[in-house]
Each structure stands twice: as structure tokens, then as C-alpha cells.
Design an enzyme around this catalytic site. Sequence first.
Site, PDB file in Angstrom:
ATOM      1  N   HIS A 121       0.830  -1.214   0.000  1.00  0.00           N
ATOM      2  CA  HIS A 121       0.000   0.000   0.000  1.00  0.00           C
ATOM      3  C   HIS A 121       0.864   1.263   0.000  1.00  0.00           C
ATOM      4  O   HIS A 121       0.366   2.355  -0.258  1.00  0.00           O
ATOM      5  CB  HIS A 121      -0.902  -0.011   1.242  1.00  0.00           C
ATOM      6  CG  HIS A 121      -2.311   0.424   0.998  1.00  0.00           C
ATOM      7  ND1 HIS A 121      -2.879   0.556  -0.255  1.00  0.00           N
ATOM      8  CD2 HIS A 121      -3.307   0.758   1.868  1.00  0.00           C
ATOM      9  CE1 HIS A 121      -4.132   0.945  -0.140  1.00  0.00           C
ATOM     10  NE2 HIS A 121      -4.422   1.087   1.134  1.00  0.00           N
ATOM     11  N   ASN A 146      -6.442   6.642   4.460  1.00  0.00           N
ATOM     12  CA  ASN A 146      -7.860   6.984   4.357  1.00  0.00           C
ATOM     13  C   ASN A 146      -8.165   8.463   4.581  1.00  0.00           C
ATOM     14  O   ASN A 146      -9.296   8.888   4.377  1.00  0.00           O
ATOM     15  CB  ASN A 146      -8.688   6.139   5.327  1.00  0.00           C
ATOM     16  CG  ASN A 146      -8.604   4.661   5.007  1.00  0.00           C
ATOM     17  OD1 ASN A 146      -7.959   4.251   4.053  1.00  0.00           O
ATOM     18  ND2 ASN A 146      -9.257   3.854   5.809  1.00  0.00           N
ATOM     19  N   ASP A 173      -0.494   2.795  -5.182  1.00  0.00           N
ATOM     20  CA  ASP A 173      -0.522   1.376  -5.522  1.00  0.00           C
ATOM     21  C   ASP A 173      -1.817   1.089  -6.284  1.00  0.00           C
ATOM     22  O   ASP A 173      -2.835   1.715  -6.042  1.00  0.00           O
ATOM     23  CB  ASP A 173      -0.452   0.520  -4.253  1.00  0.00           C
ATOM     24  CG  ASP A 173      -1.602   0.797  -3.289  1.00  0.00           C
ATOM     25  OD1 ASP A 173      -1.764   1.975  -2.886  1.00  0.00           O
ATOM     26  OD2 ASP A 173      -2.340  -0.134  -2.948  1.00  0.00           O
ATOM     27  N   ASN A 189      -9.073   3.769  -1.081  1.00  0.00           N
ATOM     28  CA  ASN A 189      -9.498   4.743  -0.064  1.00  0.00           C
ATOM     29  C   ASN A 189      -8.687   6.034  -0.072  1.00  0.00           C
ATOM     30  O   ASN A 189      -9.212   7.100   0.236  1.00  0.00           O
ATOM     31  CB  ASN A 189      -9.478   4.101   1.324  1.00  0.00           C
ATOM     32  CG  ASN A 189     -10.601   3.091   1.478  1.00  0.00           C
ATOM     33  OD1 ASN A 189     -11.629   3.198   0.841  1.00  0.00           O
ATOM     34  ND2 ASN A 189     -10.381   2.096   2.322  1.00  0.00           N
TER      35      ASN A 189
END
Length: 190
Positions: free
Chosen positions: A21, A69, A94, A115
Site C-alpha cells: 500500500h 484513508n 498502488d 481509499n
Amino acid sequence: MAIKLIVGLGNPGKDYQAHRHNAGFWFCDVLAHFYTGAFKKESKFFGEVAQINIAGTSVWVLKPNTYMNASGKSIQSMANFYQIDVAQILVVHDELDIDLGTAKIKFSGGHGGHNGLRDTIKALGSKDFYRLRIGIGHPGDKSKVADFVLHAPNKSEIGLIEDVLSDSLNVIEQVVKGKVELAMQTLHTE
């Protein structure tokens, strides 16, 4: 239009730095190192910031410390402060839907379930920014995605990711100068 702000999406802290991520952070680290920029914490931008010079253009590089997020808060604060238009922002992230070892550039679009992008679009009030999408592959099952992105790639995967970060670095000058079509052609045929 020239790019003025390059943002890597990721999660701050040692616990996350090796996770798939964090591909956006990895690119920003490589970029800053290549152009001899140094990151420093900027609380007013909720992140780490470096200023670099790419082909005579001053560019800000941002790694939000807000966690994935809530990335938009950091990006919005910096864009507002420096009066950077949304179309002058490149977000590096990513991408599950792109094969490992591949990167793609695109302008605008939805969040695709990402997100970090979802929050960025919401905070900027626009989806009309550039994206550099670093392919991390897909675990094959939707229910395994969260676990997949929050784990480190294996050794062979790391090699492919390093190659694609290098390929992306090779076209960043074209992207910054606004020659995105040329950068896309080069990167998408690597």
C-alpha cells in the site's frame, strides 16, 4: 499544464513502510533521492515535504502523515497554501488492477475502491488530477485485498517493483513538463 505537486499515498510509520500500500511513498523516496531533495515534517501540511527541481521546474513532493484513508486533508492543505490547481497534481499510488511490474499514468477517473484516492477526490472536490498507478498485482480474491495491500511483497516482487519505480522515474521529467502523452507512450510500452 506543468505538474507542481507530486503526492505519494501511503501509511506513515515503520510498521507500514514495507507494505504494498506504500508504493506511492516508495516512489517519492526514490524521486527525492534522485533529485537530491530531503523530506522534512511540515505540520501545517500534515505530512513530510521536499522541494526538488526537475528540468528547471520547482516541484513539491508530499508524503501525507494522515494515513491512507485521510490523505486528502494533507493534499488539500498544501494545494490551497501554494495555490496549486488540481490539474497540476500528480498522485502516485498502488494499483491492484495493474500487473505487478507495470505502471500507468492517467488523468482523472474514479477511485476504483482505493481509499486514498476516494479521500483525495472528496477533499479536492475534483477527480481531475493526474495519477501514476504502480501495479502491485491482485491476490485473486476480493476478500483478501485488505490483507494483501497491508503486507510486504516477496523478494521477486520487490525486484519488479524497483524496476517499475525506475521506469516511472525515467518519464517524470516529461510528466512535469506537461508532456504526459509522451510519458504515457514511453511508460506503457516499457
